[in-house]
Design an enzyme around this catalytic site. Structure first.
Site, short mmCIF file in Angstrom:
data_model
loop_
_atom_site.label_atom_id
_atom_site.label_comp_id
_atom_site.label_asym_id
_atom_site.label_seq_id
_atom_site.Cartn_x
_atom_site.Cartn_y
_atom_site.Cartn_z
N ILE A 634 0.86 -1.19 0.00
CA ILE A 634 0.00 0.00 0.00
C ILE A 634 0.89 1.24 0.00
O ILE A 634 1.70 1.44 0.92
CB ILE A 634 -0.92 -0.02 1.24
N LYS A 706 -0.60 -4.23 -6.05
CA LYS A 706 -1.59 -4.94 -6.86
C LYS A 706 -2.70 -4.05 -7.40
O LYS A 706 -3.32 -4.38 -8.39
CB LYS A 706 -2.22 -6.05 -6.05
N GLU A 710 -10.67 -0.99 -8.31
CA GLU A 710 -11.93 -1.61 -8.74
C GLU A 710 -12.46 -2.66 -7.78
O GLU A 710 -13.65 -2.96 -7.78
CB GLU A 710 -11.75 -2.22 -10.14
#
Lengths: 744, 351
Positions: A634, A706, A710
């Site tokens: 993150i 990653k 969505e």
């Protein structure tokens, strides 16, 4: 090559810093495409077809031209020539466009003329004065239309049928079978910023202020269409008011560019809200049939996912709704298949989590129905069928912390002790309460990107890549990665982005922008540091001279010897002694084909929903939402949580609100405005939480990122639908859930 | 641009004179009219701006205990007016359940009475609509009509009136004060809106030039204040028109209903006052049985106009709920979610 150690330090990647463009946005100073007014600019307004199929028999061009302020009316008769037919699809991600090539109408809302005037008001009235006369033909706009066919490909080139294992044997082995059909409606893009363009020509050079999710692709297609060099096309897109897959190049924007060509003056063209319901793609409706078999112990024996969906009469985009069934649950037999119809609508396209959003809704409700059939807790049932490897391919996952997502989400939500039977829980005032779960999933993709980094003589950094800030926070996250790659504080790095004349950052789509462009930035920064280190280590005057095999790290504007922090050399001193103004690094990033061939790469999550339902009136509210997501590394937890919130809210919208109401006779969207096309308001989302679950992925890309854009929408709609069942005992299979379905 | 004249009268008499000219439309906040002009549904030749007229922006106490409300009072100001909240709580609740905060800050009392229907076929100029273009037909019949009328509709028109405010006004016998070319007159709100019949383009009893100058809430209606509610079902928690709604008021004496008021919204071209239901409630003990019987009477004449049969049962149930909530007593403070079934339910649903 000198060894440069990677360092992650405090102020950069991983920190929840606020948006660097936040002040601009809250003060209205952020300049969006339509805020530009070059000298001499005219206004263009599209006249849109009010029939869905047929031809335009007549337009009162004279009346429009006679209106004060109207400069020109662009119709098929005078539209400037194009080098490529609007139906050409040779450029990747191209869809057929309606650029006044003839008098045919292929869907309601299709542009049929453009009026160019000195003011927006004059152009608007001019467009009304065209008073088109149509020759209309009968239309088909529902999934009940005849003529279903098996498409050649679904999504972006995926096969329309896939299977592993023996479906007949799997179903035969089942002690419990369910078959159910789920319907999702046509949904339309409603980004706050409608599509628009401010276009200015100078000979064959083209200057554009235009929201876009992909500079290079847009340049490539425009160059081919107009027969002009791509290098002469300059696009500025510093901010998008939302993209969600709709803002690659669209037909209306090209019409604005054509209008500027026609009149020889800069032109602004912006769609009205109503005009968004036609030419800028939508999410296709689906009717999905799931057949599941399970053994007595709750293990799936078969999973068949069939999708009936629709594309336009004139182009192909098949919503890849069965994709989630390839990856989410272990079953010895899995099969997916598609059939499609051609309808008199615009061509559907990419809309946030295309495929997974509608597909995971059907799959998650079917899993809930099977858990119910097996008498199992729906979370236990999902864990019982946890996929240790990707079911359809047999590949291991590059990383998969879904178990942690289930555990952390369930703990936070308080899932333990949930009664199995529906209608078991009520609030203090007697309303029904239900809890549901949905698994979230989205592929981790990579496109191609380049970046350039520079360390300047004053010790500051410059990093450039033509990235796209769609509201997700690209200005901030990429600057964090840039600062980290250069060992500088974020305030010491100038980050340039949002323009087409910078190194290409690829497309902002597929939840892959941070991974792709971020990896390129990281590589560029590392190369710049490596060059700087070469200078220092070869310079006898540097405290780092001779440290070659020991290596250095970049930190706080200095190179520091790895084994001896007292031996350091500032970027400024190194460049000063070398007599250089700067050193440069270049980086690029693309999918690692080798890793992709060995690993399945997906983000995962678990969404828990609580709904409260008035048992007499059918009125419902999602009273709590908790999502736990694992998506690799993150970069900025604050921005990532916002992405998850936005996705989860869209999931609520999917389950409860969004539906284009098409008149089945005319083919027109009858609720083409935000008053009647419902999306959730604040009062619909009283409580929402997103948990960032730790996950390290050594394979997915250099950054280990990653993508989070969505996945939030997936799983959520299913969780809400399942909570509704748990509250009411009513299994709703048609979305959005209507009040009459829950009246009891 | 679409050219129109704009006049700014200084007196009500000037406004009435200007409004009587053919092609005129009165402009108050414009929250509905300007939208309709932008989409081509309304194309007035002359806008008569009421925003600078004197004397239309006050709320006065009346000798009978009622209130006289100037037509230019904004919805938000009215909803938060202490006397309205205290004496006519269902009116305040209805106002606060409508539109959004921004719209309520702008929209006026007079304008609200003249809100046009949200029927999508009325708003879509390419569709046939007898209300917008008399004689053209009704594309809502056989179209997307899930939320259309179940009471009082005709073959010509199945549209509903979208106002929440008017439902409460109809229930509590509000009176509309009108200035017109022929002088001043009054109409009870419940007679102000018309059913479509064969002339759905005539939506109200107003003649050309007639201007709403005030609205009166009678003191008699304040007697319902301890037992008054408005309840509204909608497809999202805020900023949505009613699927169905109901305003209810009860006067309870010695455990019996001495008087009842009930009106339904979202069911017809006008706010639907249910007088037969009210009459049936008088003398009954407040309770689910009496309320169900009354609601049945209120919907006795209902029939679906399309894919909306569910609305008949839903309207019955919202009427029952409004009566239950009214019987339980008006809350001391307006709930944070006004008119919502998710507002606190005194005593609960099954308690």
């Amino acid at each position: 090559m000198v060894e440069v150690h990677r360092l992650r330090h405090g102020s950069n990647a991983g920190q929840p810093i606020t948006r660097r463009d936040g002040l601009l946005k809250v003060t209205g100073m952020a300049r969006y495409a339509a805020d530009n007014h070059p000298p001499g600019m005219l206004h263009a307004v599209i006249a849109a077809a009010r029939i869905a199929r047929g031809r335009v028999a007549a337009l009162d061009v004279a009346a429009a031209r006679a209106h004060p302020g109207v400069v020109q009316v662009m119709t098929p008769g005078n539209r400037p020539a194009l080098a490529l037919h609007p139906d050409d699809k040779s450029v990747p991600f191209s869809f057929r466009m309606d650029l006044l090539q003839d008098d045919r109408v292929r869907y309601a809302g299709q542009p049929i003329a453009v009026v160019i005037a000195e003011t927006l008001e004059a152009a608007t009235e001019g467009a009304a004065l065209l008073a088109p006369r149509y020759e209309a033909e009968a239309v088909e706009v529902t999934l009940d239309a005849p003529g279903a066919f098996v498409p050649e490909a679904v999504g972006v080139g995926a096969p329309p049928e896939e299977h592993h294992g023996d479906m007949a044997a799997g179903l035969a082995a089942a002690t419990r079978r369910i078959e159910a059909t789920y319907e999702t409606p046509m949904q339309f893009h409603n980004a706050m910023e409608p599509h628009g363009v401010v276009a200015a020509w100078d000979g064959d050079a083209l200057s554009l202020d235009m929201p876009t999710q992909g500079f290079a692709l847009t340049q490539m297609r425009l160059a081919a269409m107009f027969g002009i060099p791509a290098e002469g096309i300059h696009i500025r897109s510093p901010f998008l008011g939302g993209g969600f897959g709709s803002k690659l190049l669209t037909g209306p924007q090209v019409l604005g560019i054509l209008a500027a060509r026609l009149v020889g003056q800069p032109v602004k063209l912006v769609l009205t809200r109503a005009q968004m319901y036609g030419p800028v793609t939508h999410r296709a409706p689906t009717r999905q049939t799931l057949r599941l078999g399970a053994a007595a112990d709750g293990a799936l024996t078969a999973l068949h996912h069939h999708v009936r969906t629709a594309t336009s009469r004139f182009d192909d985009f098949i919503e890849p709704a069965a994709g989630a069934s390839h990856t989410l649950y272990a079953a010895p037999a899995i099969a997916t298949s598609y059939e499609a119809l051609r309808l008199d609508t615009g061509t559907p396209g990419f809309m946030r989590a295309p495929g997974e959003a509608s597909g995971s809704l059907a799959l998650e409700v079917a899993m809930d129905e099977m858990a119910q059939a097996c008498g199992m807790d729906p979370l236990d049932f999902r864990l019982r069928n946890y996929a240790e490897v990707e079911p359809i391919s047999g590949k291991p996952f590059s990383s998969k912390a879904l178990r942690d997502c289930y555990a952390e989400g369930a703990a936070r939500f308080g899932w333990a002790g949930r009664p199995l039977a529906p209608r078991s829980m009520r609030d203090a005032e007697g309303r029904l309460v239900g809890w549901g779960i949905g698994t979230a999933t989205f592929p981790a993709m990579m496109f191609q990107a380049e970046a350039r980094a520079e360390i300047r003589r004053d010790g500051t950094g410059l990093v450039e890549t033509g990235a796209h800030d769609m509201g997700q926070g690209a200005w901030t996250a990429f600057a964090q990665i840039a600062a980290e790659s250069l060992g500088l504080d974020i305030g010491q790095v100038e980050f340039r982005s949002g323009r087409s004349d910078l190194p290409s950052a690829g497309i902002a789509g597929g939840s892959a922008h941070t991974a792709t462009a971020g990896s390129a930035i990281q590589a560029a920064g590392e190369q710049a540091i490596a060059r700087l280190a070469e200078l220092a280590l070869a310079d006898p005057r540097s405290p780092l001279f001779g440290a070659d095999n020991i290596g250095v790290v970049a930190r706080g504007g200095r190179l520091v010897r790895w084994d001896d922090e007292s031996r350091r050399d500032s970027f400024a001193d190194i460049l000063d002694r070398a007599g250089l103004e700067s050193v440069e690094g270049r980086g690029n990033a693309s999918a690692d084909a080798e890793a992709a061939s060995r690993y399945a790469m997906h983000s995962h999550g678990a969404v828990f929903a609580e709904v409260t339902v008035d048992p007499d009136l059918g009125q419902l509210r999602v009273t709590r939402l908790v999502g736990a997501f694992a998506a690799g590394r993150i970069i900025n937890p604050r921005l990532v949580k916002s992405q998850y919130y936005g996705g989860m809210i869209w999931g609520v919208s999917f389950a409860l609100h969004e539906r284009a109401a098409l008149d089945h006779r005319s083919g027109r969207v009858m609720n083409a405005d935000l008053g009647e096309y419902h999306v959730p308001v604040n009062a619909d989302i009283p409580s929402i939480e997103a948990i960032l679950v730790e996950e390290e992925d050594p394979h997915v890309n250099a950054l280990g990122v990653k993508g989070v854009g969505e996945i939030g929408i997936t799983g959520t709609a299913g969780a809400v639908a399942n909570a509704i069942w748990h509250a009411t005992g009513v299994r709703v299979r048609r979305f959005p859930v209507a009040i009459e379905a829950l009246m009891g | 641009m679409n050219r129109f004249d704009y006049v700014r009268p200084r007196t009500v008499a000037e406004a009435v004179a200007a409004g009587a000219e053919p092609g005129s439309a009165f402009l108050a906040a414009g929250t509905n009219l300007l939208d309709l002009m932008k989409i081509g549904v309304a194309r007035p030749a002359r806008l008569v701006d009421l925003n600078h007229l004197p004397g239309l922006s006050s709320i006065e106490a009346l000798p009978d205990g009622g209130l006289r409300i100037g037509a230019q009072i904004r919805n938000a100001d009215l909803a938060h007016h202490a006397q309205v909240v205290r004496r006519f709580p269902a009116v305040a609740e209805a106002l606060l359940s409508g539109a959004s905060a921004q719209l309520r800050n702008a929209a006026t009392v007079g304008g609200n009475l003249l809100q046009r229907t949200r029927c999508s076929y009325f708003q879509d100029t390419a569709s046939a609509c007898n209300k917008r273009a008399p004689g053209s037909g009704c594309d809502a019949r056989g179209g997307d009509n899930r939320l259309h009328a179940v009471l009082g509709w005709s073959e010509s028109c199945i549209a509903t009136n979208p106002s929440d405010f008017c439902v409460a006004l109809a229930a509590f016998d509000a009176v509309v004060e009108i200035e017109g070319p022929a002088g001043r007159r009054e109409i009870p709100l419940r007679d102000f809106h018309r059913l479509p019949g064969s002339t759905p383009d005539r939506e109200t009893d107003l003649a050309p030039g007639e201007l709403i100058v005030a609205l009166r809430l009678p003191g008699e209606a304040a007697g319902f204040a301890p037992h008054s509610r408005y309840v509204k079902l909608r497809e999202r928690t805020s900023y949505a028109f009613a699927v169905v709604s109901a305003a209810a008021g009860l006067r309870i004496e010695d455990g019996r209903i001495a008087a009842a008021r009930l009106a339904l919204g979202g069911v017809a071209a006008k706010p639907w006052r249910a007088t037969a239901a009210e009459a049936a409630l008088v003398g009954a003990a407040p309770g689910a049985d009496a309320f169900r019987a009354a609601a049945g009477l209120a919907l006795a004449e209902a029939k679906p106009s399309g894919d909306n049969a569910f609305k008949i049962e839903l309207a019955r149930r919202i009427a029952v709920r409004a009566l239950i909530l009214a019987a339980a007593g008006t809350p001391a403070r307006l709930p944070a979610l006004p008119a919502s079934p998710f507002a606190p339910i005194p005593g609960g649903l099954h308690g």
